[in-house]
Design an enzyme around this catalytic site. Sequence first.
Site, PDB file in Angstrom:
ATOM      1  N   HIS A  57       0.851  -1.187   0.000  1.00 53.39           N
ATOM      2  CA  HIS A  57       0.000   0.000   0.000  1.00 53.39           C
ATOM      3  C   HIS A  57       0.886   1.235   0.000  1.00 53.39           C
ATOM      4  CE1 HIS A  57      -3.017   2.959   1.298  1.00 53.39           C
ATOM      5  NE2 HIS A  57      -3.906   2.125   0.830  1.00 53.39           N
ATOM      6  N   GLU A 112      -7.842  -4.710  -0.609  1.00 57.56           N
ATOM      7  CA  GLU A 112      -8.413  -5.427  -1.748  1.00 57.56           C
ATOM      8  C   GLU A 112      -8.353  -6.951  -1.571  1.00 57.56           C
ATOM      9  OE1 GLU A 112      -6.283  -2.909  -2.211  1.00 57.56           O
ATOM     10  OE2 GLU A 112      -7.456  -1.393  -3.275  1.00 57.56           O
TER      11      GLU A 112
END
Length: 393
Positions: free
Chosen positions: A279, A332
């Site tokens: 991320h 996700e």
Amino acid sequence: MSEEETMHTTAEAISAPAVPRGLAGVIVTDTGIGDVRGREGFYHYRQYNAVELAANRSFEDVWHLMVHGRLPDAAEQADFLARTAALRALPAEMRSVLPAISRATSPSGPLAGLRTALSMFGALAGLSPVYDLDDEGRRNDALAACAVVPTLLTALYRLGQGLAPVEPRTDLPYAANYLYMLTGTEPDPGRARAIEQYLISTIDHGFNASTFTGRVIASTGADVVACLTGAIGALSGPLHGGAPSRALDALDAIGTPDRIRPWVRERVIAGDRIMGFGHPVYRTQDPRSQMLRTIAEGFGGPLVDFAVQMEAEVEQLLAELKPGRELHTNVEFYAGVVMELCGLPRSMFTPTFCAARVIGWSANILEQAADSKIIRPAARYAGPPPPQPVPVL
């Protein structure tokens, strides 16, 4: 250009501050909506821990928090639920054109169709520029636009499958109604709550690309739907909102647990990105991923077991191949698992993300509209030195 002008231009270029690529870490405004603390693995909406809100409150409660700045009391809760539920139905003029929009955007899916359909809704509703409205008028427009997004998304999906759209119900909360309109069947409460928690956890997440896009458009004074449509366009990119289904696609490609390490090693060495891992902000565990993993483990089953094993082995392998870097699952990865377990088709993973994020966008649009200063950054010119003689044929 005179010598004085040349010196002035050169001095401007020298004095201009260096800006990191992608504006990473650049502070562009103050906000009271929320923040992400990447090194701590923490993010919040207003003054509340976002994960705690997902665990303890309803989607409508958090929507109220984002738009009005406070969590509702019991009376406000009932009023807000009834008010937003009453806004779900589409104008009659839209129902006849949705099939055409669905056909035209079928290669790209419901999110592409939403850009067109939501723009049409804004035109039919006669939304005014936020610059011309007071705070209440802006909120009313934001609530109306956000309320129809799930209706439009599910209708476009069903039309694309050769099915008739399902009319929204006012007796179901946001998440349950979304699943009902998608499937035509009232959802199991456990699955509806799992999707509700996912939706809450993705309402807002700092100044990401789509949120910033929406605020830039709001700074011009445009109407709420214009701002939301621009944000949707940004979200549609695979590096922003398009990864939940791709993370599951990776699980499918691996197939069996014994293939995890060779599959991942091959892609890391090739420089490929492992969808669902890493991320740009978090330097520790993504709190959204941790929450969604707990939800997934509550369902159990082979898919969950495979995902948990892949998470452990990929993190070990990434630590070996990329020492010194903190690479963990992002939202996700387990979002895809949870949505799969709840029966959502993969083509609706990113649209479902949008059905949540539209609330955060609207809060940011309202905040930006309160300050009418247009966002107008500068770019550092890096092309051939001007002026050059214009060639004459």
